[in-house]
Design a protein around this motif. Structure first.
Motif, short mmCIF file in Angstrom:
data_model
loop_
_atom_site.label_atom_id
_atom_site.label_comp_id
_atom_site.label_asym_id
_atom_site.label_seq_id
_atom_site.Cartn_x
_atom_site.Cartn_y
_atom_site.Cartn_z
N ARG A 1 -7.13 4.68 1.23
CA ARG A 1 -8.12 5.54 1.45
C ARG A 1 -9.13 5.24 2.26
O ARG A 1 -9.90 6.08 3.23
CB ARG A 1 -8.86 6.00 0.22
CG ARG A 1 -9.99 7.27 -0.15
CD ARG A 1 -9.51 8.20 0.08
NE ARG A 1 -8.62 8.70 -0.87
CZ ARG A 1 -8.86 9.17 -1.88
NH1 ARG A 1 -10.22 9.41 -2.47
NH2 ARG A 1 -7.90 9.55 -2.99
N SER B 1 0.95 4.17 -3.06
CA SER B 1 0.54 5.42 -2.81
C SER B 1 1.74 6.37 -3.29
O SER B 1 1.14 7.57 -3.71
CB SER B 1 0.19 5.74 -1.31
OG SER B 1 1.62 5.36 -0.68
N GLN B 2 2.74 5.93 -3.46
CA GLN B 2 3.94 6.70 -4.03
C GLN B 2 4.01 6.68 -5.38
O GLN B 2 4.10 7.52 -6.19
CB GLN B 2 5.24 6.32 -3.33
CG GLN B 2 5.32 6.70 -1.80
CD GLN B 2 5.27 7.90 -1.55
OE1 GLN B 2 5.67 8.81 -2.16
NE2 GLN B 2 4.55 8.25 -0.44
N ILE C 1 0.71 -1.21 0.09
CA ILE C 1 0.03 -0.04 0.24
C ILE C 1 0.86 1.45 0.22
O ILE C 1 0.68 2.13 -0.68
CB ILE C 1 -1.05 -0.10 1.17
CG1 ILE C 1 -2.07 -1.25 1.09
CG2 ILE C 1 -1.70 1.32 1.40
CD1 ILE C 1 -2.64 -1.23 2.23
N SER C 2 1.86 1.24 0.89
CA SER C 2 2.72 2.43 0.98
C SER C 2 3.50 2.59 -0.47
O SER C 2 3.62 3.57 -0.89
CB SER C 2 3.71 2.10 2.12
OG SER C 2 4.88 3.27 2.08
N PRO D 1 -0.19 7.25 -7.59
CA PRO D 1 -1.03 8.35 -6.80
C PRO D 1 -2.51 8.40 -7.34
O PRO D 1 -3.30 8.92 -6.53
CB PRO D 1 -0.33 9.57 -6.61
CG PRO D 1 0.50 9.67 -7.94
CD PRO D 1 0.97 8.02 -8.06
N VAL E 1 -6.75 4.95 -6.03
CA VAL E 1 -7.22 5.07 -5.01
C VAL E 1 -7.02 3.52 -4.37
O VAL E 1 -7.55 2.47 -4.85
CB VAL E 1 -8.61 5.26 -4.98
CG1 VAL E 1 -9.00 5.54 -3.50
CG2 VAL E 1 -8.91 6.86 -5.44
N ILE E 2 -6.57 3.47 -3.19
CA ILE E 2 -6.32 2.17 -2.45
C ILE E 2 -7.15 1.84 -1.47
O ILE E 2 -7.35 2.68 -0.66
CB ILE E 2 -4.83 2.25 -1.78
CG1 ILE E 2 -3.79 2.24 -3.03
CG2 ILE E 2 -4.57 0.58 -1.56
CD1 ILE E 2 -3.75 1.30 -4.14
N SER F 1 -0.36 4.32 5.68
CA SER F 1 0.46 3.96 4.64
C SER F 1 -0.13 4.38 3.22
O SER F 1 0.45 4.37 2.12
CB SER F 1 0.53 2.42 4.71
OG SER F 1 1.04 1.94 5.79
N GLY F 2 -1.36 4.98 3.31
CA GLY F 2 -1.87 5.40 1.87
C GLY F 2 -3.24 4.95 1.60
O GLY F 2 -3.93 5.27 0.37
#
Length: 408
Positions: free
Chosen positions: A102, A73-74, A69-70, A77, A80-81, A99-100
């Motif tokens: 949503r 997210s990087q 997930i981290s 972007p 959407v997780i 961790s990112g």
């Protein structure tokens, strides 16, 4: 108009993955782009397919899932997780969100919970209708009878919409036996609707676009089958799947119907957000419009989707007046396409759309105005006066059925 979310799923557990997949396939606003059984492969899948949503089940290996997930997210972007787990441990939820992720979904999922989460994502990603968010629109083009110009309307409307770089437009020729959208575009397709239907389970968005024929105007075409025997492979269920995938791929999907109003045609009509009913101002056409509208009234909400378009307006062959037609139908006319026989014959014989052959012609401008009304609908719709509308809708329609009205 509804937005379609393209979704990718990763879950090493076959049982829970299949359960979530089955639930997702039941949602009309979701297209399952890919599913994956290995955390380490998922970043490549996301990179290749660019889904709107990625669902990550944490339960097989929480540390790997959180790291995934981290990383996503990087690196991605725009995706959407959503994290999912059978655990409702507060620390796990907090770690996933930090961790990112949503949102955090608790397994086993209910359909209502999943639909609500995806609706929130859709509103955040596309904007709500009140804020002018745009999504995918299916436009079914039907005719009041044969020969009124439905294919011409479908093709030229599609090309006009495709002129705008903000739009991605595809046309499906659903006249399975005698469709000629490819002739209007002078196209020699490599694949047809029959090919796509037979391979729908293996198609993703990238492969789908490779199966379509792209015209120089920007319009994508999926033509009718080449052989008559191949029409049998297209059934209502397979068509729904094809339209679902195309709806997830294009901002506008135009479907050119046959004149039979078969079960295949009705799938497209019922799935459409707008039905353009093409007619001419003569008695047989207007009588058929009445018959069709009466039939559409049997399906809730269908009449409200219908927009009446008058083609070849201005013929000198004793047409019924526009005022009389509106009074009889009890509805406004959505668009008028002027009669320009010479230009339309050139367009058809040359296999070149109006935007290329006659970009400044009055009929081309009429198509642009119609496209503008579709993309940017007016805030208020002009309506017939209440008493007049009621009277026209009642007595006007009955005038087409003299025997019944005489007995009444």
């Amino acid at each position: 108009m509804s937005n379609v979310l393209r979704l990718a799923l990763v879950d090493p557990n076959d049982s829970t993955r299949e359960t979530v997949k089955a639930m997702l396939l039941g949602l009309e606003t979701v297209w399952l782009e890919a599913d994956c059984s290995r955390y380490e492969f998922f970043p490549d899948i996301v990179d290749q397919t660019s889904p709107d949503v990625g669902v990550v089940n944490l339960d097989s290996d929480q540390n790997k899932a959180i790291d995934l997930i981290s990383r996503l997210s990087q690196s991605s972007p725009d995706t959407v997780i959503l994290a999912a787990s059978e655990s409702n441990d507060g620390q796990l939820i907090l770690t996933a969100i930090r961790s990112g992720a949503r949102e955090f979904l608790t397994l086993p999922l209910s359909e209502e919970e999943l639909a609500s989460a995806l609706q929130r994502v859709s509103q955040q990603k596309f904007g709500s209708a009140e804020r002018g968010g745009r999504g995918s629109e299916i436009i079914a083009v039907a005719g009041a009878t044969g020969g009124v110009g439905t294919t011409s309307v479908a093709v030229n409307l599609g090309c006009v919409l495709a002129e705008d770089p903000k739009n991605s437009v595809a046309l499906v020729d659903l006249d399975l036996a005698l469709g000629d959208a490819d002739v209007f575009l002078d196209a020699i397709p490599d694949y047809t609707l029959a090919d796509v239907v037979q391979n729908i389970s293996r198609l993703d968005i990238q492969l789908l676009k490779k199966s379509l024929t792209k015209h120089s105007s920007g319009l994508y075409l999926l033509p009718r089958p080449v052989e008559l025997r191949d029409t049998e492979v297209v059934d209502p269920e397979s068509l729904r799947k094809v339209m679902g995938l195309m709806k997830a791929s294009f901002s506008h999907l135009i479907v050119d119907l046959s004149k039979t109003y078969s079960p295949i045609d009705m799938v497209a009509i019922e799935s459409a957000s707008r039905v353009i009913l093409v007619t001419q101002l003569d008695l047989p056409c207007l009588r058929n419009v009445v018959r069709l509208m009466m039939s559409f009234d049997e399906t809730e909400g269908l009449q409200d989707k219908v927009e009446i378009v008058v083609n070849r307006a201005g013929l000198d062959s004793g047409q019924i007046s526009l005022k009389k037609a509106k009074e009889t139908l009890g509805r406004e006319i959505f668009a008028l396409l002027p009669n320009d026989y010479r230009t339309m014959i050139e367009v058809r014989n040359n296999g070149v759309p109006l935007v290329t052959q006659a970009p400044k012609a009055a009929i081309t401008q009429a198509y642009r105005e119609m496209a503008h009304k579709i993309v940017e609908p007016p805030q208020t719709t002009e309506a017939v006066d209440g008493d007049e509308a009621g009277g026209a809708n009642e007595s006007g329609w009955k005038r087409f059925w003299p025997v019944k009205s005489a007995k009444a």
